[in-house]
Design a protein around this motif. Structure first.
Motif, short mmCIF file in Angstrom:
data_model
loop_
_atom_site.label_atom_id
_atom_site.label_comp_id
_atom_site.label_asym_id
_atom_site.label_seq_id
_atom_site.Cartn_x
_atom_site.Cartn_y
_atom_site.Cartn_z
N ILE A 63 0.84 -1.05 -0.02
CA ILE A 63 0.06 0.09 -0.06
C ILE A 63 0.99 1.29 -0.14
CG2 ILE A 63 -1.75 1.39 1.25
CD1 ILE A 63 -2.79 -1.16 2.29
N PRO A 64 0.79 2.20 -1.03
CA PRO A 64 1.60 3.41 -0.88
C PRO A 64 1.36 4.28 0.21
CG PRO A 64 -0.19 3.45 -2.61
CD PRO A 64 -0.21 2.11 -1.98
N GLU A 65 2.39 5.01 0.54
CA GLU A 65 2.40 5.68 1.76
C GLU A 65 1.49 6.48 2.00
OE1 GLU A 65 6.04 7.97 1.97
OE2 GLU A 65 7.43 6.19 1.56
N HIS A 66 0.79 7.27 0.92
CA HIS A 66 -0.31 8.30 1.16
C HIS A 66 -1.64 7.65 1.53
CE1 HIS A 66 -0.75 6.95 -3.20
NE2 HIS A 66 -2.08 7.17 -2.70
N GLU A 67 -1.47 6.26 1.50
CA GLU A 67 -3.05 5.54 1.84
C GLU A 67 -2.86 4.90 3.15
OE1 GLU A 67 -4.28 2.83 -1.32
OE2 GLU A 67 -4.04 4.22 -2.78
N ARG A 68 -1.39 4.94 3.83
CA ARG A 68 -1.37 4.34 4.97
C ARG A 68 -1.92 5.19 6.10
NH1 ARG A 68 5.07 2.64 3.77
NH2 ARG A 68 4.50 1.80 1.91
N ILE A 69 -3.48 5.02 6.27
CA ILE A 69 -4.02 5.96 7.39
C ILE A 69 -4.32 4.86 8.37
CG2 ILE A 69 -6.14 7.16 7.76
CD1 ILE A 69 -4.10 8.56 6.20
N ALA A 183 7.09 5.20 11.93
CA ALA A 183 8.43 4.86 11.30
C ALA A 183 8.30 4.34 9.86
CB ALA A 183 9.15 3.82 12.21
N ASN A 184 7.21 3.60 9.43
CA ASN A 184 6.84 2.89 8.47
C ASN A 184 5.59 3.78 7.36
OD1 ASN A 184 8.05 -0.20 8.33
ND2 ASN A 184 7.36 0.39 10.45
N ASP A 185 6.04 4.96 7.79
CA ASP A 185 5.04 5.83 6.78
C ASP A 185 3.83 5.87 7.05
OD1 ASP A 185 7.51 7.16 5.67
OD2 ASP A 185 8.01 5.21 4.69
N PHE A 186 3.37 5.48 8.20
CA PHE A 186 1.67 5.59 8.30
C PHE A 186 1.40 6.93 8.89
CE2 PHE A 186 1.79 0.96 8.00
CZ PHE A 186 0.52 0.59 7.95
N GLU A 204 -0.52 16.04 20.93
CA GLU A 204 0.55 16.01 20.37
C GLU A 204 1.80 15.86 21.07
OE1 GLU A 204 2.94 18.33 16.49
OE2 GLU A 204 1.33 19.50 17.86
N LYS A 205 1.82 16.25 22.50
CA LYS A 205 2.70 16.16 23.52
C LYS A 205 2.95 14.70 23.95
CE LYS A 205 4.55 17.76 27.95
NZ LYS A 205 4.03 18.88 29.08
N VAL A 206 1.71 14.07 24.20
CA VAL A 206 1.46 12.91 24.66
C VAL A 206 1.47 11.71 23.89
CG1 VAL A 206 -0.04 11.41 25.95
CG2 VAL A 206 0.06 13.85 26.80
N TYR A 207 1.04 11.87 22.56
CA TYR A 207 0.86 10.75 21.67
C TYR A 207 1.85 11.14 20.39
CZ TYR A 207 -3.17 9.24 24.06
OH TYR A 207 -4.21 9.11 24.98
N GLY A 208 2.23 12.31 19.96
CA GLY A 208 2.99 12.65 18.99
C GLY A 208 1.89 12.97 17.74
N ILE A 209 0.61 13.07 18.11
CA ILE A 209 -0.31 13.27 17.02
C ILE A 209 -0.59 14.83 17.02
CG2 ILE A 209 -2.69 12.73 16.43
CD1 ILE A 209 -2.27 9.83 17.50
N PRO A 259 -9.21 4.49 6.36
CA PRO A 259 -7.96 3.86 6.79
C PRO A 259 -7.82 2.52 6.54
CG PRO A 259 -9.73 4.94 8.40
CD PRO A 259 -10.15 4.70 7.42
N ILE A 260 -6.48 2.19 6.63
CA ILE A 260 -6.34 0.63 6.49
C ILE A 260 -6.18 0.04 7.75
CG2 ILE A 260 -5.34 1.16 4.22
CD1 ILE A 260 -2.59 0.70 5.51
N ALA A 261 -6.08 0.55 8.87
CA ALA A 261 -5.92 0.02 10.02
C ALA A 261 -6.62 0.78 11.32
CB ALA A 261 -4.20 -0.02 10.65
N ALA A 262 -7.48 0.06 11.97
CA ALA A 262 -8.18 0.85 13.23
C ALA A 262 -7.98 0.19 14.34
CB ALA A 262 -9.46 0.61 12.50
N PHE A 263 -7.84 1.02 15.76
CA PHE A 263 -7.56 0.33 16.82
C PHE A 263 -8.76 0.85 17.99
CE2 PHE A 263 -3.87 0.55 14.29
CZ PHE A 263 -3.43 -0.76 14.54
N GLY A 264 -9.24 -0.01 18.55
CA GLY A 264 -10.43 0.47 19.44
C GLY A 264 -10.31 -0.62 20.48
N ASN A 265 -11.33 -0.33 21.57
CA ASN A 265 -11.47 -1.38 22.73
C ASN A 265 -12.88 -1.30 22.99
OD1 ASN A 265 -11.78 1.56 23.99
ND2 ASN A 265 -12.06 0.09 25.96
#
Length: 337
Positions: A63-69, A183-186, A204-209, A259-265
């Motif tokens: 999957i190209p970088e621009h689609e790695r969401i 680090a893998n361009d997501f 941003e401070k806590v998660y880098g987002i 997205p191509i990956a989703a994380f929840g609980n």
């Protein structure tokens, strides 16, 4: 041939080369494990396998970088959500702080229940009561003022069980996962049922987002000039609820890519995982964090008032989503102090 070389110098070079190899070897070994707080169990292997196949050029699942969401829920996925959602704890503290200016609250529900510490009555007020608390404590100010209130509260508030700032009660394995994906361009996003302007000041401070990569619930905001200064004023009206079926809508409106990956609980993340994994790119990944560690954090799922994991847990068995058993799969829960 040996006569052409200075033998002592040759020996010295061999020894230095061996010493350098010994120094580099531990570092190289450490770099081979991007998720050191994860046990070597199936979820870790699934994450690494997914990342490797979608980033390997020439792979049929590349999957190209621009689609790695990649999208992440916040409460219960990136930081703790018990004994109550952190934003609810914030709202309760705001009621107490504002109470001197509102003597009528002593006899008005749900504010009376908050001031008396009557959580049973507060819970009985249901969604309507909680929404009234949020509207009252989160509106009537500019966005800048609200950001300062949130930042100041987080600097002093402490979790009742762990006696630590809420921003320290983030899951170290998930922090590593965020870093590994980037680090893998997501490109990593938070997609939270909580308030977008509650999360943005510190994400941003806590998660880098950065704040522009936070999606969340919102109240209506309007532009106002105050003393010749342009402001955004927060109104006591719901704008958007970014939970359950609202999450795919929020993703579409804010991100514009599936997205191509989703994380929840929790069940609140069910539709987000369905939207991410059911259709689209050749490789998709869904993951649920299952809270099973009563000693190091909390154990809850199907009957919990906060972060209920019931329908989504059943769906995981059908869809093949990865389920993380917090007790079995994580070496460490929280980030070190």
């Amino acid at each position: 041939m040996l006569a052409k070389y200075d033998l002592p110098e040759l020996i010295r070079r061999v020894i230095l080369a061996a010493a350098a190899a010994l120094l580099v070897a531990p570092l190289a070994l450490a770099q081979t494990d991007p998720l050191p707080s994860w046990n070597d169990t199936a979820p870790k292997a699934a994450i690494v396998a997914f990342v490797e196949k979608v980033t390997k050029e020439g792979s049929p699942e590349f999957i190209p970088e621009h689609e790695r969401i990649a999208v992440f829920d916040n409460d219960g996925t990136l930081w703790t959500e018990h004994p109550m959602y952190t934003q609810l704890a914030f709202a309760l503290d705001r009621v107490k702080a504002l109470a001197p200016d509102h003597p009528e609250w002593k006899d008005t529900q749900p504010f009376k229940a908050v001031l008396e510490g009557d959580m049973k009555t507060l819970a009985a007020s249901g969604e309507k009561g909680l929404l009234e608390l949020i509207m009252t404590t989160h509106a009537g100010m500019t966005s800048d003022d609200f950001q300062k209130v949130v930042t100041d509260w987080l600097a002093t508030a402490r979790d009742p069980k762990f006696k630590r700032p809420y921003t320290e009660l983030v899951y170290q394995p998930m922090i590593e996962l965020l870093a590994y994906l980037r680090a893998n361009d997501f490109k990593t996003f938070i997609v939270s049922g909580g308030g977008i302007e509650f999360v943005r000041p510190w994400a941003e401070k806590v998660y880098g987002i950065p704040p522009e990569q936070v999606v969340g619930s919102s109240i209506k905001t309007e532009f106002r000039m105050r003393d010749d200064t342009p402001t955004l004023y927060r109104l006591p009206q719901v704008n958007f609820i970014d939970d359950k079926a609202g999450k795919p809508v929020g993703i579409n409106e804010h991100i514009g890519r599936r997205p191509i990956a989703a994380f929840g609980n929790s069940d609140g993340d069910l539709e987000m995982l369905q939207w991410t994994t059911m259709g689209g790119a050749p490789a998709r990944f869904g993951m649920l964090v299952h809270h099973t560690d009563a000693e190091r954090e909390y154990a809850y799922d199907r009957e919990s008032e906060f972060g209920r994991l019931d329908k989504a847990l059943d769906a995981a068995a059908i869809t093949g989503w990865t389920v993380v058993d917090m007790k079995a799969d994580w070496k460490q829960i929280f980030r070190e102090k």
